[in-house]
Motif scaffolding. Structure first.
Motif: not given
Length: 202
Positions: A7-24
């Motif tokens: 799992i490359n770093t940009p993919t993990m970053f994008a996934f984390g950003l999307i998850l954070f946005s959804i939770l917010t």
């Protein structure tokens, strides 16, 4: 052999950003729903979900704001609610309601609108909260004891009556004629000075 999963770093970053946005968004929406149901305890202009009282906001001109709020209070009572977008605002002129809020030692965290005052008066008693507020309140409370304030009631009454008479005399002289806006700073400043001088003399 087991396949290696990368799992490359940009993919993990994008996934984390999307998850954070959804939770917010979930947290914001949950708080909004809670305020929405609480708002039904108060009368007020009909509100549109998410948009609030946009139909009232169209009439919100700075010079008409006081009259607008007065008209709404005439229709919905001394305590009413207005939605500004997703923000619930409660307006009241009910003395008992105001007293219960001002006497509370828990309701001391100010709304974000007070942040505009921070560069001017900094983090004093008005804007502070928590331990800082309690410490400063403890220092200033003796100066506002009922027995001390009672000494100044007479002076306050005399000078505020004089303020009303000054305004009336100015009206009688047509000082405000043909003026859409009247600057009351001079009148208020003189009244405040008279009160301070009266207290000093007493």
């Amino acid at each position: 052999m087991a396949a290696n999963i990368y799992i490359n770093t940009p993919t993990m970053f994008a996934f984390g950003l999307i998850l954070f946005s959804i939770l917010t968004l979930i947290s914001i929406f949950r708080n909004y729903i809670r305020r929405w149901f609480l708002s039904f305890q108060f009368e007020g202009p009909p509100a549109i979900f998410i948009l609030g009282n946009v139909q009232v906001a169209k009439r919100w001109q700075p010079e008409d704001l006081v009259q607008l709020l007065y008209d709404i209070s005439e229709k919905y009572g001394a305590t009413f609610r207005i939605w500004i977008g997703t923000e619930l605002n409660i307006f009241t002129s009910d003395c008992k309601f105001i007293e219960s809020v001002l006497n509370s030692n828990g309701l001391i965290t100010k709304a974000h609108e007070y942040d505009y005052l921070r560069p001017w008066i900094h983090d004093g008693l008005l804007l502070s909260s928590g331990k800082k507020w309690h410490d400063r309140r403890k220092i200033i409370t003796p100066a506002f004891h009922f027995k001390i304030l009672e000494e100044y009631v007479r002076i306050l009454n005399i000078q505020t009556n004089e303020l009303v008479l000054s305004l009336q005399r100015s009206l009688d002289r047509d000082a405000f004629e043909n003026k859409e806006n009247v600057d009351l700073v001079e009148f208020i400043a003189l009244c405040a000075l008279d009160i301070i001088c009266g207290m000093y003399r007493s």
